[in-house]
Design a protein around this motif. Structure first.
Motif, short mmCIF file in Angstrom:
data_model
loop_
_atom_site.label_atom_id
_atom_site.label_comp_id
_atom_site.label_asym_id
_atom_site.label_seq_id
_atom_site.Cartn_x
_atom_site.Cartn_y
_atom_site.Cartn_z
N ASP A 48 1.12 -1.16 0.01
CA ASP A 48 0.12 0.25 0.00
C ASP A 48 0.98 1.12 -0.06
O ASP A 48 0.99 2.06 0.78
N MET A 49 1.31 1.15 -1.36
CA MET A 49 2.50 3.04 -1.34
C MET A 49 2.10 4.32 -1.56
O MET A 49 3.12 5.35 -1.20
N SER A 50 0.87 4.25 -1.34
CA SER A 50 -0.40 5.56 -0.95
C SER A 50 -0.77 5.85 0.11
O SER A 50 -1.42 6.84 0.60
N SER A 51 -0.14 4.54 1.03
CA SER A 51 -1.60 4.26 2.02
C SER A 51 -3.07 4.42 2.24
O SER A 51 -3.46 5.88 2.85
N LEU A 53 -5.38 6.27 0.75
CA LEU A 53 -5.82 8.28 -0.14
C LEU A 53 -5.03 8.69 0.77
O LEU A 53 -4.69 10.29 1.39
N VAL A 54 -3.58 8.46 1.46
CA VAL A 54 -2.93 9.00 1.50
C VAL A 54 -3.58 8.85 3.66
O VAL A 54 -3.22 10.20 3.90
N ASN A 55 -4.08 7.86 4.03
CA ASN A 55 -4.39 8.40 5.66
C ASN A 55 -3.87 7.19 6.32
O ASN A 55 -4.64 7.75 7.42
N MET A 56 -3.40 6.72 5.58
CA MET A 56 -3.49 5.00 7.16
C MET A 56 -2.04 4.83 6.98
O MET A 56 -1.14 3.82 7.22
N ASN A 57 -1.58 5.85 7.56
CA ASN A 57 -0.37 6.45 7.74
C ASN A 57 -0.13 5.06 9.41
O ASN A 57 1.14 5.16 9.00
N ILE A 58 -0.52 4.85 10.25
CA ILE A 58 0.01 3.57 11.15
C ILE A 58 -0.39 2.29 10.56
O ILE A 58 -0.05 1.09 11.32
N GLY A 59 -0.31 2.38 9.60
CA GLY A 59 -1.37 1.57 8.97
C GLY A 59 -2.37 0.10 9.12
O GLY A 59 -3.44 0.60 9.72
N HIS A 60 -2.07 -0.89 7.96
CA HIS A 60 -3.71 -1.62 8.88
C HIS A 60 -3.93 -2.19 9.85
O HIS A 60 -3.15 -2.88 10.12
N CYS A 278 -6.44 8.04 10.89
CA CYS A 278 -6.34 7.39 9.90
C CYS A 278 -7.21 6.19 9.16
O CYS A 278 -6.76 5.12 8.76
N GLY A 279 -8.21 6.79 9.29
CA GLY A 279 -9.66 6.03 8.17
C GLY A 279 -10.40 4.85 9.50
O GLY A 279 -11.11 4.03 8.65
N TYR A 280 -10.00 5.10 9.84
CA TYR A 280 -10.88 3.69 10.79
C TYR A 280 -11.52 4.11 11.52
O TYR A 280 -12.99 3.41 11.64
N ILE A 281 -12.11 5.36 11.54
CA ILE A 281 -13.44 5.97 11.81
C ILE A 281 -12.93 7.74 11.15
O ILE A 281 -12.27 7.89 12.11
N PRO A 282 -14.04 7.83 10.42
CA PRO A 282 -14.04 9.53 9.66
C PRO A 282 -14.31 10.52 10.79
O PRO A 282 -14.68 10.36 11.71
N LEU A 283 -13.02 11.53 11.12
CA LEU A 283 -13.13 12.51 11.33
C LEU A 283 -11.89 13.46 10.94
O LEU A 283 -10.91 13.01 11.13
N GLY A 284 -12.16 15.34 11.41
CA GLY A 284 -11.57 16.45 11.15
C GLY A 284 -11.80 17.06 11.64
O GLY A 284 -12.31 16.61 13.23
N ALA A 413 4.01 7.65 -1.11
CA ALA A 413 3.49 7.16 0.28
C ALA A 413 2.98 6.88 1.20
O ALA A 413 1.79 6.53 1.59
N PRO A 414 3.87 5.92 1.53
CA PRO A 414 3.73 4.60 2.22
C PRO A 414 3.62 4.81 3.76
O PRO A 414 3.39 5.86 4.28
N PRO A 415 2.44 3.91 4.15
CA PRO A 415 2.55 3.73 6.22
C PRO A 415 3.37 4.47 6.62
O PRO A 415 4.81 3.77 6.14
N LEU A 416 3.76 5.30 7.73
CA LEU A 416 4.63 5.36 8.49
C LEU A 416 5.47 4.65 8.76
O LEU A 416 6.49 4.17 9.81
N ILE A 417 4.82 3.33 9.33
CA ILE A 417 5.26 1.62 9.99
C ILE A 417 6.12 1.08 9.27
O ILE A 417 6.86 0.15 9.64
#
Length: 443
Positions: A48-51, A53-60, A278-284, A413-417
């Motif tokens: 997943d090299m774009s996380s 939509l560049v949101n899965m920073n902590i990975g799946h 990180c997409g686990y639940i929507p929040l902004g 933009a891969p996950p930061l992990i």
């Protein structure tokens, strides 16, 4: 008909997919995801090299965040935003604590687009002015106000637009009209243009200047030295709100909690989303400085959402921020960004099709050109008439490398992990595909 075909057929029958003509779509049926990988029904594994939509920073599949959501669902899945709640207060406190020091309060939304919508309203309410400046090569969301902030072609469906939305040319040194000697010279050039436009538009009418702290999808355009401080100075001079969209660039993506920290600049407002949960639940949300927070102590904040500060979103945010800290992901992003930069520079040296590479933390772009000297892009702006970029992405995906492109630019933009060996192995796939692009150019 196999299970995959049944799911795909049902999906295409009832779902409308974003940014696509629906006929001819062939979406993968995804069955699981873990760490930096996800798998389709056929068992194919993808980096997943774009996380996403560049949101899965902590990975799946992070168990801490998943458990926090489960616990909150058992305890209290929803209560209206007018009520005080332990997890709601804790989430706001944790967000403010990792934000730049001048940020004092947060208004929670459900997405980045909603965050920008509400920042527009706050800037207008606070200043009493109506004009909004934003850059051409920028994306701020697809809802109506956010789409009017957006400067690239995805805004066209929302035009004719709202009165008072004005576009400026942001810094893009690689495609600048002149060859700049250094970053400072580029900043001076673009700041001169911006100052002139402020004066031409009537500074007393301008409520805010919106910008992505690092332009994301439109090319990972990193501000040259002096630009961010220059915008801050212009805003201070003319009483304009400086609003930084950190929906994509925030939450460790650039090696800092928020990208503005790279330049030691404090905006008046910061909008965020993606990496907060990180997409686990929507929040902004919209972070505001002390002056704006004080203003709304005495003046009504005319902003409201049924799901503002949703308890399960807040629980996810609390856990996600803990994960960033416990796993040292902000520093890891900075360190792995150095490795990614080295790989990209090697690719630029090797491949004639690579005109430029840009990177900061684990946020990077490969800009493809037909000719390095002329810098002619591989596909025209806003067009891909021969499906060249689609073909390149297809080749990457066939080899297990999932990401996306925009214009002539490939986003990485891969996950930061991600670990060093995983990053190098994944980028070997990119290297192989760029060999094909070089050959295609020679034909």
């Amino acid at each position: 008909m196999n299970k995959t075909s049944v799911i795909q057929e049902m999906d295409l029958k009832y779902n409308l997919h974003s940014w696509s003509a629906q006929a001819g779509l062939n979406p993968h049926v995804i069955t699981k995801a873990e760490g930096i990988y996800f798998w389709n029904e056929e068992g194919e594994r993808f980096y997943d090299m774009s996380s996403q939509l560049v949101n899965m920073n902590i990975g799946h599949g992070n168990k801490k965040v998943i458990q926090a959501i489960k616990d909150q669902a058992d305890k209290l899945p929803f209560i209206g935003p007018a009520f005080a709640l332990d997890v709601r207060a804790e989430a706001a406190k944790k967000v403010v604590e990792v934000a730049p020091a001048n940020m004092k309060k947060v208004f929670f939304t459900n997405s980045g687009a909603e965050a920008n919508e509400n920042a527009i309203k706050m800037a207008r309410m606070y200043t009493g002015r109506y004009k909004m400046f934003s850059a051409y090569r920028a994306y701020h969301g697809a809802t109506y106000g956010a789409a009017n902030l957006t400067g690239e072609p995805r805004r066209f469906a929302s035009e004719p637009g709202i009165a008072g939305f004005v576009k400026f040319v942001g810094p893009y040194a690689y495609r600048g009209p002149i060859e700049f000697k250094n970053e400072e010279e580029a900043s001076k050039y673009y700041l001169t243009l911006l100052r002139e436009q402020i004066e031409y538009e009537g500074s007393e009418t301008i409520a805010a200047i919106f910008q992505e702290s690092v332009v994301g999808t439109n090319g990972i355009l990193i501000p040259p030295k002096g630009w961010m401080q220059g915008v801050r100075d212009l805003c201070d001079e003319f009483g304009i709100m400086m609003v930084c969209d950190e929906v994509m660039a925030g939450w460790g993506r650039t090696g800092e909690w928020f990208a503005v920290n790279n330049w030691n600049v404090q905006p008046d407002m910061i909008t965020f989303a993606k990496g907060s949960t990180c997409g686990y639940i929507p929040l902004g949300g919209v972070l505001v400085n002390g002056k704006i927070a004080d203003h709304f102590n005495k003046n009504t904040l005319i902003c409201g959402l049924t799901y503002s500060a949703h308890p399960m979103g807040c629980a996810a945010a609390c856990a996600t921020i803990d994960v960033y800290k416990e796993e040292n992901l902000i520093q890891k992003s900075k360190e792995m960004g150095v490795v990614l930069g080295e790989i990209l520079e090697e690719m630029k040296e090797k491949h004639a099709s690579v005109g430029d590479v840009r990177y900061i933390g684990l946020f990077s772009a490969i800009e493809l050109v037909k000719d390095r000297n002329s810098k002619e892009p591989l596909v025209p702006y806003g067009k891909d008439p021969d499906g060249i970029m689609k073909k390149i992405l297809g080749m990457l995906r066939e080899k297990g490398f999932w990401n996306y492109s925009h214009e002539n630019i490939i986003i990485v933009a891969p996950p930061l992990i991600i670990k060093k060996d995983e990053l190098r192995d994944a980028m070997k796939i990119m290297d192989n595909v760029l060999d094909f692009v070089d050959e295609m150019m020679d034909e």
